[in-house]
Write a protein that holds these residues in place. Structure first.
Motif, mmCIF file in Angstrom:
data_model
loop_
_atom_site.group_PDB
_atom_site.id
_atom_site.type_symbol
_atom_site.label_atom_id
_atom_site.label_comp_id
_atom_site.label_asym_id
_atom_site.label_seq_id
_atom_site.Cartn_x
_atom_site.Cartn_y
_atom_site.Cartn_z
ATOM 1 N N ARG A 52 16.724 -24.822 -49.781
ATOM 2 C CA ARG A 52 15.827 -24.838 -48.628
ATOM 3 C C ARG A 52 14.487 -25.422 -49.026
ATOM 4 N N SER A 53 13.839 -25.998 -48.061
ATOM 5 C CA SER A 53 12.506 -26.512 -48.323
ATOM 6 C C SER A 53 11.520 -25.361 -48.317
ATOM 7 N N GLY A 54 10.360 -25.613 -48.838
ATOM 8 C CA GLY A 54 9.347 -24.576 -48.866
ATOM 9 C C GLY A 54 8.965 -24.220 -50.280
ATOM 10 N N ARG A 55 7.904 -23.512 -50.380
ATOM 11 C CA ARG A 55 7.362 -23.147 -51.667
ATOM 12 C C ARG A 55 8.120 -21.947 -52.249
ATOM 13 N N PRO A 56 8.547 -22.012 -53.509
ATOM 14 C CA PRO A 56 9.227 -20.869 -54.105
ATOM 15 C C PRO A 56 8.243 -19.736 -54.379
#
Length: 125
Positions: A52-56
């Motif tokens: 998924r996209s987004g910041r871990p």
């Protein structure tokens, strides 16, 4: 289970009904069964989640957990505001670390473990 029944050439209804019958509280909804059925028809048999996209989430790590544990060990009366200032973490992350990782709760403005070990129980007597 859906994949196994699909490979046995069952229809959507023949997959959904036994799941509802045998696992009434845990069975997936009919739309979920249909969505997986469509994926299998198109040849997508990968059962893992796609990236998924987004910041871990990098703030919830062992280093921060240890730092938080040191802070509440040194000062059991430390507040959320002080923890936020000292660690530069958000209040949500602090809450997760305190309650899920370290397993402490705030009682009478003092952080104490949810469950005491034998040595702690003996020292309280």
């Amino acid at each position: 289970m859906i994949l196994i029944l699909f490979k046995l050439q069952k229809t959507r209804v023949e997959i959904y009904e036994p799941l509802q019958e045998h696992f009434p509280d845990l069975a997936p909804s009919q739309s979920t069964v249909e969505r997986w059925y469509r994926e299998f028809i198109h040849g997508n048999f990968v059962l893992e989640d796609a990236p998924r996209s987004g910041r871990p989430n990098i703030s919830h790590n062992e280093e921060n957990v240890n730092e938080m544990l040191d802070l509440i060990t040194k000062d059991p009366h430390i507040t959320y505001a002080q923890l936020e200032y000292e660690t530069e973490l958000s209040s949500g992350t602090i809450n997760i670390i305190l309650h899920e990782e370290i397993c402490v709760r705030n009682l009478c403005a003092r952080w104490i473990p949810h469950s005491l070990n034998l040595q702690q129980k003996i020292s309280r007597i």
